[in-house]
Design a protein around this motif. Structure first.
Motif, PDB file in Angstrom:
ATOM      1  N   ASN A  40     -90.584  36.217  13.063  1.00 32.38           N
ATOM      2  CA  ASN A  40     -91.382  35.409  12.113  1.00 32.38           C
ATOM      3  C   ASN A  40     -92.538  36.204  11.509  1.00 32.38           C
ATOM      4  OD1 ASN A  40     -89.768  33.151  12.681  1.00 32.38           O
ATOM      5  ND2 ASN A  40     -91.001  32.656  14.470  1.00 32.38           N
ATOM      6  N   GLY A  41     -92.374  37.547  11.406  1.00 26.30           N
ATOM      7  CA  GLY A  41     -93.402  38.391  10.791  1.00 26.30           C
ATOM      8  C   GLY A  41     -94.656  38.566  11.624  1.00 26.30           C
ATOM      9  N   SER A  42     -94.561  38.328  12.948  1.00 23.78           N
ATOM     10  CA  SER A  42     -95.755  38.395  13.810  1.00 23.78           C
ATOM     11  C   SER A  42     -96.268  39.830  13.969  1.00 23.78           C
ATOM     12  CB  SER A  42     -95.434  37.802  15.182  1.00 23.78           C
ATOM     13  OG  SER A  42     -94.357  38.497  15.781  1.00 23.78           O
ATOM     14  N   THR A  43     -95.347  40.804  14.114  1.00 30.08           N
ATOM     15  CA  THR A  43     -95.761  42.210  14.272  1.00 30.08           C
ATOM     16  C   THR A  43     -96.457  42.712  13.006  1.00 30.08           C
ATOM     17  OG1 THR A  43     -93.837  42.534  15.705  1.00 30.08           O
ATOM     18  CG2 THR A  43     -94.943  44.501  14.929  1.00 30.08           C
ATOM     19  N   LEU A  44     -95.891  42.368  11.845  1.00 29.12           N
ATOM     20  CA  LEU A  44     -96.486  42.793  10.571  1.00 29.12           C
ATOM     21  C   LEU A  44     -97.868  42.171  10.379  1.00 29.12           C
ATOM     22  CD1 LEU A  44     -95.314  44.626   8.323  1.00 29.12           C
ATOM     23  CD2 LEU A  44     -94.796  42.569   7.053  1.00 29.12           C
ATOM     24  N   LYS A  45     -98.007  40.921  10.803  1.00 28.40           N
ATOM     25  CA  LYS A  45     -99.298  40.238  10.676  1.00 28.40           C
ATOM     26  C   LYS A  45    -100.356  40.890  11.554  1.00 28.40           C
ATOM     27  CE  LYS A  45    -101.722  36.869   8.914  1.00 28.40           C
ATOM     28  NZ  LYS A  45    -102.009  36.852   7.462  1.00 28.40           N
ATOM     29  N   SER A  46     -99.976  41.278  12.779  1.00 27.44           N
ATOM     30  CA  SER A  46    -100.924  41.933  13.683  1.00 27.44           C
ATOM     31  C   SER A  46    -101.342  43.300  13.140  1.00 27.44           C
ATOM     32  CB  SER A  46    -100.310  42.084  15.079  1.00 27.44           C
ATOM     33  OG  SER A  46     -99.143  42.879  15.029  1.00 27.44           O
ATOM     34  N   ILE A  47    -100.398  44.026  12.500  1.00 24.12           N
ATOM     35  CA  ILE A  47    -100.746  45.319  11.876  1.00 24.12           C
ATOM     36  C   ILE A  47    -101.747  45.106  10.747  1.00 24.12           C
ATOM     37  CG2 ILE A  47     -99.815  47.256  10.519  1.00 24.12           C
ATOM     38  CD1 ILE A  47     -97.173  46.880  12.130  1.00 24.12           C
ATOM     39  N   GLU A  48    -101.547  44.053   9.951  1.00 21.64           N
ATOM     40  CA  GLU A  48    -102.459  43.753   8.843  1.00 21.64           C
ATOM     41  C   GLU A  48    -103.868  43.433   9.348  1.00 21.64           C
ATOM     42  OE1 GLU A  48    -100.675  40.618   6.624  1.00 21.64           O
ATOM     43  OE2 GLU A  48     -99.280  41.927   5.563  1.00 21.64           O
ATOM     44  N   ILE A  49    -103.953  42.672  10.447  1.00 28.05           N
ATOM     45  CA  ILE A  49    -105.268  42.281  10.994  1.00 28.05           C
ATOM     46  C   ILE A  49    -106.005  43.505  11.536  1.00 28.05           C
ATOM     47  CG2 ILE A  49    -106.396  40.962  12.833  1.00 28.05           C
ATOM     48  CD1 ILE A  49    -104.090  38.868  12.438  1.00 28.05           C
ATOM     49  N   LEU A  50    -105.279  44.384  12.260  1.00 26.09           N
ATOM     50  CA  LEU A  50    -105.924  45.533  12.900  1.00 26.09           C
ATOM     51  C   LEU A  50    -106.314  46.625  11.899  1.00 26.09           C
ATOM     52  CD1 LEU A  50    -103.655  45.779  16.053  1.00 26.09           C
ATOM     53  CD2 LEU A  50    -106.080  45.248  16.069  1.00 26.09           C
ATOM     54  N   THR A  51    -105.554  46.764  10.814  1.00 28.57           N
ATOM     55  CA  THR A  51    -105.827  47.849   9.849  1.00 28.57           C
ATOM     56  C   THR A  51    -106.548  47.369   8.594  1.00 28.57           C
ATOM     57  OG1 THR A  51    -103.632  47.543   8.851  1.00 28.57           O
ATOM     58  CG2 THR A  51    -103.821  49.162  10.630  1.00 28.57           C
ATOM     59  N   ASN A  52    -106.701  46.040   8.446  1.00 26.85           N
ATOM     60  CA  ASN A  52    -107.330  45.451   7.241  1.00 26.85           C
ATOM     61  C   ASN A  52    -106.556  45.815   5.976  1.00 26.85           C
ATOM     62  OD1 ASN A  52    -109.448  44.260   8.710  1.00 26.85           O
ATOM     63  ND2 ASN A  52    -110.555  46.210   8.728  1.00 26.85           N
ATOM     64  N   CYS A  53    -105.252  45.963   6.101  1.00 25.65           N
ATOM     65  CA  CYS A  53    -104.400  46.325   4.973  1.00 25.65           C
ATOM     66  C   CYS A  53    -103.366  45.235   4.718  1.00 25.65           C
ATOM     67  CB  CYS A  53    -103.668  47.648   5.232  1.00 25.65           C
ATOM     68  SG  CYS A  53    -104.747  49.072   5.293  1.00 25.65           S
ATOM     69  N   TYR A  54    -102.938  45.136   3.459  1.00 26.34           N
ATOM     70  CA  TYR A  54    -101.814  44.267   3.106  1.00 26.34           C
ATOM     71  C   TYR A  54    -100.548  45.118   3.174  1.00 26.34           C
ATOM     72  CZ  TYR A  54     -98.587  41.491   0.303  1.00 26.34           C
ATOM     73  OH  TYR A  54     -97.487  40.789  -0.125  1.00 26.34           O
ATOM     74  N   VAL A  55     -99.571  44.678   3.965  1.00 26.92           N
ATOM     75  CA  VAL A  55     -98.337  45.461   4.175  1.00 26.92           C
ATOM     76  C   VAL A  55     -97.146  44.609   3.759  1.00 26.92           C
ATOM     77  CG1 VAL A  55     -96.988  46.813   5.819  1.00 26.92           C
ATOM     78  CG2 VAL A  55     -99.446  46.597   6.139  1.00 26.92           C
ATOM     79  N   LEU A  56     -96.252  45.199   2.968  1.00 29.09           N
ATOM     80  CA  LEU A  56     -95.039  44.506   2.513  1.00 29.09           C
ATOM     81  C   LEU A  56     -93.843  45.412   2.721  1.00 29.09           C
ATOM     82  CD1 LEU A  56     -93.812  42.006   0.945  1.00 29.09           C
ATOM     83  CD2 LEU A  56     -94.006  43.428  -1.086  1.00 29.09           C
ATOM     84  N   VAL A  57     -92.844  44.922   3.477  1.00 30.55           N
ATOM     85  CA  VAL A  57     -91.592  45.665   3.708  1.00 30.55           C
ATOM     86  C   VAL A  57     -90.572  45.171   2.699  1.00 30.55           C
ATOM     87  CG1 VAL A  57     -89.805  46.245   5.376  1.00 30.55           C
ATOM     88  CG2 VAL A  57     -92.141  45.867   6.155  1.00 30.55           C
ATOM     89  N   GLN A  58     -90.103  46.079   1.830  1.00 29.05           N
ATOM     90  CA  GLN A  58     -89.173  45.693   0.767  1.00 29.05           C
ATOM     91  C   GLN A  58     -88.110  46.769   0.625  1.00 29.05           C
ATOM     92  OE1 GLN A  58     -89.064  42.915  -0.987  1.00 29.05           O
ATOM     93  NE2 GLN A  58     -87.593  43.437  -2.562  1.00 29.05           N
ATOM     94  N   GLY A  59     -86.869  46.434   1.005  1.00 27.53           N
ATOM     95  CA  GLY A  59     -85.763  47.398   0.857  1.00 27.53           C
ATOM     96  C   GLY A  59     -85.981  48.637   1.703  1.00 27.53           C
ATOM     97  N   GLN A  60     -86.013  49.800   1.072  1.00 27.24           N
ATOM     98  CA  GLN A  60     -86.159  51.070   1.778  1.00 27.24           C
ATOM     99  C   GLN A  60     -87.573  51.628   1.668  1.00 27.24           C
ATOM    100  OE1 GLN A  60     -83.117  53.839   0.645  1.00 27.24           O
ATOM    101  NE2 GLN A  60     -81.480  52.613   1.503  1.00 27.24           N
TER     102      GLN A  60
END
Length: 341
Positions: free
Chosen positions: A147-167
């Protein structure tokens, strides 16, 4: 160590991330730019409708920085270029990054943040890190998490917006956070679970709050990843034992004609061969019928009676009559004595 705008740094400093970047103003470049610069980027067809809707906002945002934006729907490209009024030489690079992010499915509200001085972007290509498609999909899903939990935790810790799209993985945020995001993404695609890097970032954040540990080495507090290559080839259930090596080739197997010649069947005509096959078939059926009959008759065979053992007394064995009489007389005497009392 924090610096004000008036402070000048003459020598090395402890932490470059805490330096305040001086603001670039129009007064710093009153003559503008000498040459016109432009960048163009293609976008996929499925992004066309969204880009059409937000394009007036994109033009307005870039117009504030005196950047001209053009949209070519036929070719499927976005172009940004400088004008005579452009005074910031680096804003064209920021505008290029903005249209790149929009083409990579980053929403406009996030993409326009890249125009700020302290915000950057990084597009990480993950397609060629692993060539196996199944491994690539698994590791990319591991980066996103349930449910995108790992990506959300990376965003909180790095203060960055991260989007995984294709390659590709698009990251947008402060420059220090972008370095951390790139390390996490590349390690994940190299089969290092992101939880190790996430845990290390959490520990570093807590250690930074303690002034006693400020100048100490933090390696002893951070989790260490040990690469264990436990993947082995699946062993077969029934292993074939290797036969001893012989330099001679195996004996050639007999052909069908050789077998018929050996049994004499080769010299029989069609009718004789047919009769022989029929006879073999009838014999086979008779043998099967005989086995079935024996199996059915087993239910009617009576079980064997047990043979009486020699220790049990039988009618033929002799009985000591004299001893039996004495035993009866003693029993009677005992009963008379009991009755008198």
């Amino acid at each position: 160590m924090s610096l004000s705008e008036d402070d000048t740094v003459m020598g090395p400093i402890d932490n470059a991330w805490q330096m305040k970047i001086p603001q670039f103003k129009p007064e710093d470049n009153p003559h503008g730019l000498l040459e016109e610069s432009s960048f163009a980027t293609l976008f996929p067809q499925y992004r066309e409708q969204y880009i059409r809707e937000i394009w007036p906002l994109v033009k307005k945002t870039l117009g504030e920085h005196h950047i001209k934006a053009e949209l070519d729907v036929v070719e499927g490209s976005m172009t940004v270029s400088t004008t005579r009024k452009t005074w910031d030489p680096y804003i064209i690079i920021k505008a290029r990054d903005m249209i790149k992010l929009i083409s990579r499915s980053v929403p406009y509200e996030q993409a326009k943040r890249v125009l700020q001085d302290d915000i950057g972007c990084d597009i990480i290509k993950i397609g060629k890190i692993t060539r196996n498609k199944e491994k690539f999909v698994k590791r990319r899903q591991r980066l996103i998490g349930p449910n995108g939990s790992t990506l959300k935790s990376i965003e909180i810790l790095t203060n960055c917006y991260v989007l995984v799209q294709g390659q590709t993985v698009s990251a947008l945020g402060p420059y220090k956070g972008l370095q951390q995001v790139r390390k996490i993404v590349e390690d994940t695609m190299k089969n290092i679970h992101p939880i190790y890097n996430i845990k290390a970032l959490m520990i570093k954040r807590e250690l930074a709050k303690d002034p006693k540990l400020k100048n100490e080495n933090w390696e002893r507090f951070l989790p260490k990843f040990v690469n264990q290559n436990i993947s082995k080839r699946k062993q077969p259930k029934n292993k074939k034992q290797k036969k001893p090596y012989t330099p001679f080739p195996p004996q050639q197997q007999e052909s069908k004609i050789d077998k018929e010649l050996a049994t004499g069947e080769y010299f029989l005509n069609k009718t004789q061969k047919k009769d022989k096959k029929k006879k073999e078939k009838d014999d086979k059926h008779a043998e099967a019928a005989k086995k079935r009959e024996e199996k059915r008759n087993q239910a009617f065979i009576p079980p064997e009676e047990p043979i009486p053992s020699s220790s049990q007394p039988t009618s033929s064995s002799k009985v000591d009559i004299t001893a039996l009489k004495e035993k009866i007389m003693k029993a009677r005497k005992g009963s008379k004595i009991f009755n008198k009392k």
